[in-house]
Design an enzyme around this catalytic site. Structure first.
Site, PDB file in Angstrom:
ATOM      1  N   ALA A 125      65.931  21.984 -36.710  1.00  0.00           N
ATOM      2  CA  ALA A 125      64.918  20.951 -36.496  1.00  0.00           C
ATOM      3  C   ALA A 125      65.551  19.600 -36.780  1.00  0.00           C
ATOM      4  O   ALA A 125      66.614  19.502 -37.384  1.00  0.00           O
ATOM      5  CB  ALA A 125      63.706  21.172 -37.397  1.00  0.00           C
ATOM      6  N   LYS A 126      64.896  18.556 -36.326  1.00  0.00           N
ATOM      7  CA  LYS A 126      65.309  17.189 -36.661  1.00  0.00           C
ATOM      8  C   LYS A 126      64.101  16.293 -36.481  1.00  0.00           C
ATOM      9  O   LYS A 126      63.243  16.532 -35.635  1.00  0.00           O
ATOM     10  CB  LYS A 126      66.457  16.721 -35.766  1.00  0.00           C
ATOM     11  N   GLY A 127      64.037  15.264 -37.299  1.00  0.00           N
ATOM     12  CA  GLY A 127      62.919  14.337 -37.192  1.00  0.00           C
ATOM     13  C   GLY A 127      63.331  12.946 -37.599  1.00  0.00           C
ATOM     14  O   GLY A 127      64.461  12.704 -38.018  1.00  0.00           O
TER      15      GLY A 127
END
EC number: 1.4.1.2
Length: 435
Positions: A125-127
């Site tokens: 994931a990445k945000g």
């Protein structure tokens, strides 16, 4: 140091992305091209490859905060969750004005590969938030973090999605996030994020881990090519957390560090630099050249005639324009994406071994895994245990990649992605598709 000749290209054969375009690839284009390329070596269900082209979910939120002058400004935040077949989502949160949806999706895919090559029980994931953190006061940054946490609270958690620091964020940011989440949950939940200060559930050795893993992999690959470390010269671009820790460890282990750099230029000393006497970026920002007798440019550092080059600063610094001039026998990627796809092919044609970022700098996510284990078990590890466990994990990942490298006659980058994709595909095969 003599490198074995391997695959002559890392281009995608699908034709979906132009690997040698004059425009740099986006993170999403690169991640998809690497997926297709690794899949071409494996006998896996193409339906799984099709699923992996896309994130499972992308959350976009608006984040209104009150500025110090009383005005309200609204920012946009994202959390892209790519794949969780092997475990909870894992990946950083960045504060940067150029954060976009597609960037988060592409970087989330990279995290899926990185966790898989290390055999960690996580997906990717990445945000981030599209904001310039330099324009925020500490109080504004705290308000932004707490409101962002509230907006994504339902999609993160110790068994769901575990953020970590990234560009523009730090351990204090993670402490605010953990506190905001815990206040809403009604109980202290340190395992919701990693990269926290040790006093609130962070792990010893977490900040040094990416640089330590770069040093460990450099030592292992030098052994592989029968290059004694005490006869090895090294140039390191970037003297932040990754570059400084890698340089100091390799210096301690006997290598000769001939060049280090920051944004202002590089310190060059052919007889070797006492790396402990030069402050890292965290210790004294942008100070490397003030300690130098001889200063060269960052561009000149990249083309020094050394045994090992470690680009540990920015992405896309080794390009088609300078790849022919790279004189090192071995490139170990400390930064994320320092080598463009075209440059990668040029270096492969020249038999320059490139150890990819998803292996070399994976110490960060690996010690994040250790931190998560400590949090959910409520038992802290010593620094010695963290470092010993990290070395064991890096050696295991190295062996897996080395086996693919030797058995398939591919580049080191291809070997790492083959290891990652085969593990992900096997998990998808086992779990199936429902409904």
């Amino acid at each position: 140091m003599t490198m074995a000749s391997k695959s002559d290209s890392t281009h995608d054969e699908s034709g979906d992305e132009a690997a040698d375009s004059t425009e740099p690839e986006s993170a999403l284009e690169t991640a998809r091209r690497q997926l297709y390329h690794a899949a071409s070596y494996l006998d896996i269900d193409q339906n799984i490859v099709e699923r992996l082209k896309y994130p499972k979910k992308v959350h976009e939120v608006t984040i209104p905060i009150e500025r110090d002058d009383g005005t309200v400004e609204v920012f946009t935040g994202y959390r892209a969750q790519h794949d969780s077949v092997r475990g909870p989502y894992k990946g950083g949160l960045r504060y940067h004005p150029d954060v976009t949806r597609d960037e988060c999706v592409g970087l989330g895919m990279w995290m899926t590969w990185k966790c898989a090559v290390m055999d960690l029980p996580f997906g990717g994931a990445k945000g981030g938030v599209a904001v310039n953190p330099k324009e925020l006061s500490p109080e504004e940054k705290e308000r932004l973090t707490r409101r962002f946490t509230q907006e994504i609270r339902d999609v993160i958690g110790p068994n769901q999605d575990i953020p970590a620091p990234d560009m523009g964020t730090d351990p204090q940011t993670m402490a605010w996030l953990m506190d905001a989440y815990s206040m809403q949950e009604g109980e202290t939940t340190p395992g919701v994020v990693t990269g926290k200060p040790p006093v609130v559930g962070g792990s010893e050795g977490r900040e040094e881990a990416p640089g330590r893993s770069v040093a460990i992999i450099t030592q292992l690959v030098c052994e592989y090519y029968d290059q004694p470390l005490d006869e090895t010269t090294v140039a390191v671009q970037g003297y932040g957390s990754v570059g400084a820790n890698a340089a100091r460890l390799l210096d301690k282990w006997g290598a000769t560090i001939v060049a280090i750099s920051d944004v202002n230029g590089a310190m060059y000393e052919p007889d070797g630099i006492d790396t402990a006497s030069v402050p890292s970026h965290d210790e004294e920002p942008e100070a490397v050249t003030t300690y130098a007798d001889t200063v060269i440019s960052n561009e000149e550092l990249l083309t020094l005639d050394v045994d090992v080059l470690i680009p540990a600063a920015l992405g896309n610094v080794i390009t088609k324009e300078n790849a022919e001039a790279i004189a090192a026998d071995l490139v170990v990627e400390g930064a994320n994406g320092p080598t463009t796809s075209t440059a990668d092919s040029i270096l492969a044609d020249r038999d320059v071994a490139v150890i990819p970022d998803i292996l070399a700098n994976a110490g960060g996510v690996t010690v994040s895994y250790f931190e998560w284990l400590q949090d959910i078990n409520r038992r802290a590890w010593s620094l010695e245990r963290v470092n010993d466990e990290l070395e064991a994990e890096m050696q295991a990942a190295w062996r897996a990649v080395k086996d693919e490298y030797e058995n398939r006659d591919v580049t080191w980058r291809d070997a790492a992605y083959i290891v990652a994709l085969s593990r992900i595909a096997e998990a998808h095969e086992a779990r199936g598709l429902w409904p």
